[in-house]
Write a protein that holds these residues in place. Structure first.
Motif, PDB file in Angstrom:
ATOM      1  N   MET A   1      15.943  20.766  46.373  1.00  0.00           N
ATOM      2  CA  MET A   1      15.158  19.905  47.247  1.00  0.00           C
ATOM      3  C   MET A   1      16.029  18.759  47.767  1.00  0.00           C
ATOM      4  SD  MET A   1      11.806  17.549  46.380  1.00  0.00           S
ATOM      5  CE  MET A   1      11.007  18.878  45.495  1.00  0.00           C
ATOM      6  N   MET A   2      15.839  18.418  49.034  1.00  0.00           N
ATOM      7  CA  MET A   2      16.572  17.286  49.594  1.00  0.00           C
ATOM      8  C   MET A   2      16.141  15.988  48.912  1.00  0.00           C
ATOM      9  SD  MET A   2      16.672  17.967  53.680  1.00  0.00           S
ATOM     10  CE  MET A   2      17.075  19.569  54.364  1.00  0.00           C
ATOM     11  N   LYS A   3      17.092  15.053  48.817  1.00  0.00           N
ATOM     12  CA  LYS A   3      16.824  13.766  48.191  1.00  0.00           C
ATOM     13  C   LYS A   3      17.263  12.680  49.167  1.00  0.00           C
ATOM     14  CE  LYS A   3      17.644  13.653  43.819  1.00  0.00           C
ATOM     15  NZ  LYS A   3      18.309  13.581  42.484  1.00  0.00           N
ATOM     16  N   LEU A   4      16.360  11.734  49.468  1.00  0.00           N
ATOM     17  CA  LEU A   4      16.680  10.632  50.359  1.00  0.00           C
ATOM     18  C   LEU A   4      16.733   9.337  49.568  1.00  0.00           C
ATOM     19  CD1 LEU A   4      17.100   9.694  53.360  1.00  0.00           C
ATOM     20  CD2 LEU A   4      14.658   9.115  53.347  1.00  0.00           C
ATOM     21  N   TYR A   5      17.916   8.728  49.544  1.00  0.00           N
ATOM     22  CA  TYR A   5      18.076   7.414  48.927  1.00  0.00           C
ATOM     23  C   TYR A   5      17.781   6.372  50.001  1.00  0.00           C
ATOM     24  CZ  TYR A   5      20.470   9.909  45.172  1.00  0.00           C
ATOM     25  OH  TYR A   5      20.769  10.767  44.150  1.00  0.00           O
ATOM     26  N   HIS A   6      16.808   5.507  49.724  1.00  0.00           N
ATOM     27  CA  HIS A   6      16.389   4.602  50.798  1.00  0.00           C
ATOM     28  C   HIS A   6      15.906   3.273  50.221  1.00  0.00           C
ATOM     29  CE1 HIS A   6      11.745   4.567  51.186  1.00  0.00           C
ATOM     30  NE2 HIS A   6      12.061   4.803  49.942  1.00  0.00           N
ATOM     31  N   PHE A   7      15.630   2.342  51.138  1.00  0.00           N
ATOM     32  CA  PHE A   7      15.004   1.069  50.805  1.00  0.00           C
ATOM     33  C   PHE A   7      13.819   0.917  51.744  1.00  0.00           C
ATOM     34  CE2 PHE A   7      14.655  -3.619  51.380  1.00  0.00           C
ATOM     35  CZ  PHE A   7      14.320  -3.938  50.072  1.00  0.00           C
ATOM     36  N   PRO A   8      12.591   0.709  51.230  1.00  0.00           N
ATOM     37  CA  PRO A   8      11.389   0.808  52.061  1.00  0.00           C
ATOM     38  C   PRO A   8      11.356  -0.120  53.272  1.00  0.00           C
ATOM     39  CG  PRO A   8      10.802   0.796  49.731  1.00  0.00           C
ATOM     40  CD  PRO A   8      12.264   0.510  49.806  1.00  0.00           C
ATOM     41  N   LEU A   9      11.962  -1.309  53.180  1.00  0.00           N
ATOM     42  CA  LEU A   9      11.905  -2.259  54.289  1.00  0.00           C
ATOM     43  C   LEU A   9      13.080  -2.130  55.256  1.00  0.00           C
ATOM     44  CD1 LEU A   9      10.616  -5.495  52.495  1.00  0.00           C
ATOM     45  CD2 LEU A   9       9.312  -3.804  53.802  1.00  0.00           C
ATOM     46  N   SER A  10      13.896  -1.122  55.058  1.00  0.00           N
ATOM     47  CA  SER A  10      15.027  -0.861  55.951  1.00  0.00           C
ATOM     48  C   SER A  10      14.594   0.069  57.085  1.00  0.00           C
ATOM     49  CB  SER A  10      16.175  -0.214  55.172  1.00  0.00           C
ATOM     50  OG  SER A  10      17.048   0.489  56.031  1.00  0.00           O
ATOM     51  N   GLY A  11      14.771  -0.405  58.314  1.00  0.00           N
ATOM     52  CA  GLY A  11      14.455   0.459  59.448  1.00  0.00           C
ATOM     53  C   GLY A  11      15.374   1.659  59.538  1.00  0.00           C
ATOM     54  N   HIS A  12      16.616   1.488  59.105  1.00  0.00           N
ATOM     55  CA  HIS A  12      17.531   2.633  59.066  1.00  0.00           C
ATOM     56  C   HIS A  12      17.006   3.698  58.102  1.00  0.00           C
ATOM     57  CE1 HIS A  12      20.195  -0.449  60.773  1.00  0.00           C
ATOM     58  NE2 HIS A  12      20.953   0.541  61.208  1.00  0.00           N
ATOM     59  N   SER A  13      16.543   3.247  56.934  1.00  0.00           N
ATOM     60  CA  SER A  13      15.965   4.187  55.974  1.00  0.00           C
ATOM     61  C   SER A  13      14.702   4.829  56.542  1.00  0.00           C
ATOM     62  CB  SER A  13      15.615   3.460  54.672  1.00  0.00           C
ATOM     63  OG  SER A  13      16.768   3.073  53.972  1.00  0.00           O
ATOM     64  N   LEU A  56      21.304  10.920  52.536  1.00  0.00           N
ATOM     65  CA  LEU A  56      20.594  12.177  52.290  1.00  0.00           C
ATOM     66  C   LEU A  56      21.473  13.084  51.451  1.00  0.00           C
ATOM     67  CD1 LEU A  56      18.015  13.929  53.135  1.00  0.00           C
ATOM     68  CD2 LEU A  56      19.572  15.004  54.776  1.00  0.00           C
ATOM     69  N   GLN A  57      20.907  13.629  50.370  1.00  0.00           N
ATOM     70  CA  GLN A  57      21.623  14.603  49.544  1.00  0.00           C
ATOM     71  C   GLN A  57      20.885  15.927  49.642  1.00  0.00           C
ATOM     72  OE1 GLN A  57      22.119  13.470  45.414  1.00  0.00           O
ATOM     73  NE2 GLN A  57      23.982  14.676  45.250  1.00  0.00           N
ATOM     74  N   ASP A  58      21.599  16.933  50.111  1.00  0.00           N
ATOM     75  CA  ASP A  58      21.026  18.266  50.290  1.00  0.00           C
ATOM     76  C   ASP A  58      21.932  19.247  49.557  1.00  0.00           C
ATOM     77  OD1 ASP A  58      19.665  20.520  51.119  1.00  0.00           O
ATOM     78  OD2 ASP A  58      20.483  20.503  53.152  1.00  0.00           O
ATOM     79  N   GLY A  59      21.619  19.473  48.277  1.00  0.00           N
ATOM     80  CA  GLY A  59      22.508  20.298  47.473  1.00  0.00           C
ATOM     81  C   GLY A  59      23.849  19.608  47.323  1.00  0.00           C
ATOM     82  N   ASP A  60      24.911  20.305  47.723  1.00  0.00           N
ATOM     83  CA  ASP A  60      26.255  19.746  47.623  1.00  0.00           C
ATOM     84  C   ASP A  60      26.631  18.907  48.855  1.00  0.00           C
ATOM     85  OD1 ASP A  60      26.681  20.937  45.153  1.00  0.00           O
ATOM     86  OD2 ASP A  60      27.528  22.760  46.049  1.00  0.00           O
ATOM     87  N   THR A  61      25.751  18.887  49.828  1.00  0.00           N
ATOM     88  CA  THR A  61      26.038  18.150  51.059  1.00  0.00           C
ATOM     89  C   THR A  61      25.449  16.749  50.974  1.00  0.00           C
ATOM     90  OG1 THR A  61      25.997  20.197  52.354  1.00  0.00           O
ATOM     91  CG2 THR A  61      25.751  18.128  53.567  1.00  0.00           C
ATOM     92  N   VAL A  62      26.272  15.755  51.226  1.00  0.00           N
ATOM     93  CA  VAL A  62      25.837  14.359  51.214  1.00  0.00           C
ATOM     94  C   VAL A  62      26.047  13.784  52.612  1.00  0.00           C
ATOM     95  CG1 VAL A  62      26.217  12.061  50.242  1.00  0.00           C
ATOM     96  CG2 VAL A  62      26.393  14.082  48.767  1.00  0.00           C
ATOM     97  N   VAL A  63      24.976  13.235  53.184  1.00  0.00           N
ATOM     98  CA  VAL A  63      25.038  12.705  54.548  1.00  0.00           C
ATOM     99  C   VAL A  63      24.648  11.232  54.544  1.00  0.00           C
ATOM    100  CG1 VAL A  63      24.311  13.004  56.944  1.00  0.00           C
ATOM    101  CG2 VAL A  63      24.327  14.983  55.389  1.00  0.00           C
ATOM    102  N   PRO A  64      25.621  10.318  54.648  1.00  0.00           N
ATOM    103  CA  PRO A  64      25.287   8.908  54.825  1.00  0.00           C
ATOM    104  C   PRO A  64      25.003   8.631  56.315  1.00  0.00           C
ATOM    105  CG  PRO A  64      27.524   9.225  53.929  1.00  0.00           C
ATOM    106  CD  PRO A  64      27.064  10.516  54.511  1.00  0.00           C
ATOM    107  N   ASP A  65      24.390   7.480  56.594  1.00  0.00           N
ATOM    108  CA  ASP A  65      24.136   6.989  57.947  1.00  0.00           C
ATOM    109  C   ASP A  65      22.875   7.617  58.531  1.00  0.00           C
ATOM    110  OD1 ASP A  65      25.334   5.435  60.416  1.00  0.00           O
ATOM    111  OD2 ASP A  65      24.623   7.357  61.163  1.00  0.00           O
ATOM    112  N   SER A  66      21.980   6.736  58.958  1.00  0.00           N
ATOM    113  CA  SER A  66      20.666   7.199  59.405  1.00  0.00           C
ATOM    114  C   SER A  66      20.749   8.118  60.621  1.00  0.00           C
ATOM    115  CB  SER A  66      19.764   6.002  59.711  1.00  0.00           C
ATOM    116  OG  SER A  66      20.339   5.169  60.695  1.00  0.00           O
ATOM    117  N   ASN A  67      21.572   7.772  61.610  1.00  0.00           N
ATOM    118  CA  ASN A  67      21.652   8.625  62.795  1.00  0.00           C
ATOM    119  C   ASN A  67      22.298   9.968  62.479  1.00  0.00           C
ATOM    120  OD1 ASN A  67      20.401   6.709  64.367  1.00  0.00           O
ATOM    121  ND2 ASN A  67      22.294   5.883  65.218  1.00  0.00           N
ATOM    122  N   ALA A  68      23.296   9.964  61.590  1.00  0.00           N
ATOM    123  CA  ALA A  68      23.903  11.228  61.164  1.00  0.00           C
ATOM    124  C   ALA A  68      22.879  12.092  60.441  1.00  0.00           C
ATOM    125  CB  ALA A  68      25.108  10.950  60.258  1.00  0.00           C
TER     126      ALA A  68
END
Length: 204
Positions: A1-13, A56-68
């Motif tokens: 399952m995908m995992k999103l690391y975020h902060f609730p008050l961040s618009g980027h998140s 965003l963590q999707d298995g072995d793939t890690v994607v930083p940056d909201s637009n990415a």
């Protein structure tokens, strides 16, 4: 399952979380406690060397940056409605992603940083910057429902969160009828989830 690391008050998140929900993708949300410096911990820096949310963590793939993350999710889901393949439309989406990372971050997002997070920025500088980009977005929406096509794309999602919450940074949206209607259209999309509103700025 995908995992999103975020902060609730961040618009980027929020833009990443919103898009996950609009796509209906199964995911787990992990809140990163910025106040306690979790984003600067060794474990988190292994995910994102810049120490920022979201990631965003999707298995072995890690994607930083909201637009990415928006690009990754649209490609992963094969959703060419959200990220068009046609050269002109794809370029138009990229242009708005640049605006989200540039003028939106320096304008509405920065104004909100002052009131919500106590950032040492100058309101007399960032609020006029916010209105300058809002005027351009307002003009871009004249006679159309969405920024790029006749349907929403990730360009709309990238701009939504900080524009919707601009009043928290003392940026008045009442003079932008096209933007207000566009915000309403996004909020009416199936799967829409809102970012928590703070009692700051014009909504205090």
């Amino acid at each position: 399952m995908m995992k999103l690391y975020h902060f609730p008050l961040s618009g980027h998140s929020h833009r990443a979380w919103l898009f996950l929900n609009l796509l209906g993708l199964e995911h787990e949300v992990v809140e990163v406690n910025l106040a306690q410096g979790e984003h600067k911990s060794a474990n988190y820096l292994r995910l994102n060397h810049f120490g920022q949310v979201p990631v965003l963590q999707d298995g072995d793939t890690v994607v930083p940056d909201s637009n990415a993350i928006l690009v990754y999710l649209a490609k992963k889901a094969g959703r060419t409605d959200w990220l068009p393949e046609a050269p002109a439309a794809a370029a138009a989406v990229q242009r708005w992603l640049s605006v989200a990372a540039g003028q939106i971050a320096a304008g509405p997002a920065a104004a909100r940083l002052i009131t919500v997070f106590g950032a040492k920025l100058r309101p007399e500088e960032v609020i006029p910057r916010a209105h300058a980009i809002l005027a351009l977005v307002e003009a871009a929406l004249q006679g159309r429902d969405w920024l790029v096509n006749d349907q929403p794309t990730i360009a709309d999602i990238a701009l939504y969160s900080y524009i919707a919450h601009a009043p928290e940074g003392n940026v008045d949206l009442s003079g932008y009828p096209q933007i207000l209607a566009w915000l309403g259209r996004i909020e009416a999309l199936p799967g829409f989830v809102a970012m928590p509103q703070t009692k700051a700025g014009l909504v205090a």
